[in-house]
Design an enzyme around this catalytic site. Structure first.
Site, PDB file in Angstrom:
ATOM      1  N   GLY A   1      47.732  19.996   8.247  1.00 26.05           N
ATOM      2  CA  GLY A   1      46.116  20.111   8.302  1.00 26.05           C
ATOM      3  C   GLY A   1      45.826  20.336   6.470  1.00 26.05           C
ATOM      4  N   SER A   2      44.792  20.865   7.092  1.00 26.43           N
ATOM      5  CA  SER A   2      43.649  21.667   5.836  1.00 26.43           C
ATOM      6  C   SER A   2      44.268  22.544   5.472  1.00 26.43           C
ATOM      7  CB  SER A   2      42.368  21.632   6.580  1.00 26.43           C
ATOM      8  OG  SER A   2      41.606  23.122   5.667  1.00 26.43           O
ATOM      9  N   SER A   3      43.658  23.096   3.914  1.00 27.90           N
ATOM     10  CA  SER A   3      44.558  24.432   3.579  1.00 27.90           C
ATOM     11  C   SER A   3      43.775  25.621   4.160  1.00 27.90           C
ATOM     12  CB  SER A   3      44.362  24.671   2.419  1.00 27.90           C
ATOM     13  OG  SER A   3      42.126  24.466   2.212  1.00 27.90           O
ATOM     14  N   GLY A   4      43.372  25.641   5.301  1.00 29.80           N
ATOM     15  CA  GLY A   4      42.337  25.861   5.663  1.00 29.80           C
ATOM     16  C   GLY A   4      43.052  27.142   7.046  1.00 29.80           C
TER      17      GLY A   4
END
Lengths: 429, 146
Positions: free
Chosen positions: B71-74
């Site tokens: 998923g997200s780079s967060g």
């Protein structure tokens, strides 16, 4: 342990000050965690340096509760608070939490806005470009082929690797903030030639020739290959920046694709053999009429009411080409009294849109052109929203689940029709 | 940390150190990769992703055993926040080394291993007692069912 050059050793020993030292310490821990042998030099970094909600600042109250405290303790994961100088690398701030002028419409409090303004002033004072977008490549940061970058934002990462031939892993907040100071990132993954080769093939049997179709193919591809590197060939045509932007964002959200090859289209895939670095290997997935219909139905599985009260465009942030198209579609019409239309872009593109007269067209229609963020990032939708219409496969993947609303996926024209009529009439043709 | 078990471990797994340290606790195991941003609520240390088999469960104070990050780079930022909210996992074992998972482990500062001789997902079940000695590159497992 990761091998250090003399320069890197000196940074770690404190030659360039405490902040660079702390940045290097974090990057060494990170490189060792990855098993990387050494670092690459980077002068192109995009992240969210030092920006934080109020509660994070309060958590570091004993350390001063300010930007310096958050950057030291959270971004650099340092036990000590250090003075943070101007960044050394060319550094860009990606998307943020709210629109700088329409934050009240987004439901933000005065206190949250004050915090946002304070963070932004600090970002600028530290020599970081205030791009405030998930599309840095549309707002002044366009890498070149082979350039080592350290970027966050999965949709920008996949664009950089696949379309431009730049080299970046999907970095995180702490590694990008450290790279801004130290000009280094671990030599791992997409920085290395051998890691950039295709792993599975996706054969496209139905015509994929519009941004709507490119988005669906992206969503299918991510679901098929998950986080590996696909090689696509077949009936893909009419490539353009905005089509790649939608394809990559969709593939990154449905599966975690960080790089793709399209044979004869993307720069590292002049042939199937080049894309795979030898003979084709892995599985072959077919994208035909049945798969296309299944993707459309999956993207529309969370819509049941056709009474649309919110239309969001601009995921990833709209380019000027897309804004021009949206303006053409809505000119002379009005957003329905029971609906809202929010269009998201970067500040740079908004400036061009205003100069080109599109701002006036949107205002006359009752649509709002917003910057910096989107509904998923800010978790902001118009008050009372129950059913959204979206022209982005990525946004329909995230927004309804995050906000507990229904969502429809369709073309930009169908979305604008929904905004003006308050009714969803989309269908797969 | 004293161990409640006096018997020998049922399984010993060897791996590569991602983050050093020694920790012992109860395993929470998933066969599915985990999203950070949009997939975990950092205020509760809870998996929130729709359709995830751990949805609604918290990894706070557990040894999290999972295939890898997605998923997200967060990802790292969200797991980092669980350290601030005291909802962090006690330790982690994952198979696939990505930048997301490696950076997340670094800023969580919890003992973490990867690159195993045998797959932890085939040998550890939720509720098993696990001791990670990341400095030695060793995982000791006591099956709850024995």
């Amino acid at each position: 342990m990761v091998k250090l050059s003399d320069d890197e050793r000196a940074m770690l020993d404190g030659r360039d000050g405490a902040a660079v030292q702390k940045a290097m310490e974090l990057l060494v821990r990170y490189a060792d965690a990855l098993g990387a042998e050494d670092f690459v030099y980077t002068n192109n970094v995009a992240g969210v340096p030092g920006s934080s909600p109020q509660w994070v600042k309060e958590y570091y109250a004993a350390d001063g509760g300010d930007y310096r405290a958050v950057f030291s303790r959270f971004d650099l994961d340092s036990d000590e608070v250090v003075d943070v100088p101007r960044m050394n690398a060319f550094s860009c701030h990606l998307q943020g939490g709210m629109d700088p002028s329409m934050w009240q419409e987004q439901g933000m409090t005065e206190q949250a806005f004050a915090n946002f303004q304070q963070d932004e002033a600090e970002v600028a004072a530290h020599g970081i470009q205030v791009l405030k977008t998930c599309t840095p490549y549309l707002a002044g940061n366009v890498p070149v082929m082979g350039e080592h970058c350290a970027w966050m934002e999965s949709s920008a990462v996949v664009f950089c690797n696949s379309v431009i031939g730049g080299r970046t892993n999907c970095e995180g907040r702490e590694s990008t903030s450290a790279a801004m100071l130290a000009n280094r990132i671990p030599n791992f993954g997409f920085h290395r030639d051998e890691y950039r080769k295709g792993q599975h093939r996706v054969r496209v049997d139905v015509p994929v020739d519009s941004i709507f179709e490119w988005g669906m193919l992206g969503y299918f591809t991510g679901g098929a290959v998950e986080d590996t590197i696909p090689v696509l060939d077949g009936a893909i045509s009419e490539q353009s920046l905005i089509r790649h932007k939608h394809f990559g964002a969709a593939a990154a959200s449905s599966g975690g694709v960080e790089m793709y090859h399209m044979v004869g289209i993307t720069p590292e895939a002049p042939s199937m053999e080049a894309a795979f670095g030898g003979a084709a290997r892995g599985e072959t997935f077919i994208y035909g009429p049945e798969e296309r219909r299944a993707v459309y139905e999956r993207l529309n599985s969370i819509g049941s009411s056709t009474d649309v009260d919110y239309v969001m465009l601009g995921c990833p942030h709209y380019s000027i080409e897309q804004i021009a198209e949206a303006a053409r579609l809505i000119e002379g019409r009005k957003v329905n009294a029971n609906a809202e239309l929010w269009i998201f872009t970067s500040r740079a593109v908004k400036a061009t849109a205003e100069a080109s007269g599109y701002g006036d067209i949107f205002r006359a229609a009752g649509a709002k052109l917003m910057t910096d963020t989107c509904s998923a990032i800010s978790q902001a939708v118009p008050k009372g929203t129950r059913v959204a219409a979206l022209d982005s496969a990525k946004q329909v993947h995230y927004l309804p689940a995050m906000m507990g609303i229904e969502g429809w996926y369709g073309t930009t024209a169908e979305c604008i029709d929904a905004a003006c009529s308050g009714k969803w009439r989309g269908s797969l043709r | 940390m004293a161990t409640v078990d006096v018997r020998e471990p049922d399984i010993v797994i060897r791996g590569r150190k991602v983050v050093g340290g020694v920790v012992e606790g109860e395993a929470l195991v998933t066969q599915q990769t985990i999203s950070g941003w949009g997939g975990v609520n950092p205020m509760k240390g809870e998996v929130i992703e729709s359709h995830h088999e751990l949805r609604g469960q918290s990894f706070a104070g557990k040894i999290l055993v999972f295939p890898g990050a997605k998923g997200s780079s967060g990802w790292s930022g969200v797991f980092h926040m669980t350290r601030l909210t005291d909802k962090a996992p006690l330790g982690m074992l994952f198979n696939i080394t990505t930048t997301k998972a490696a950076l997340g482990a670094v800023v969580l500062r919890v003992p973490t291993l990867t690159d195993f001789d045998i797959d932890p997902l085939d040998h550890i079940e939720t509720g098993d007692r696990v001791r990670i000695d990341a400095d030695k590159g060793e995982v000791l497992v006591w099956k709850k069912s024995v």
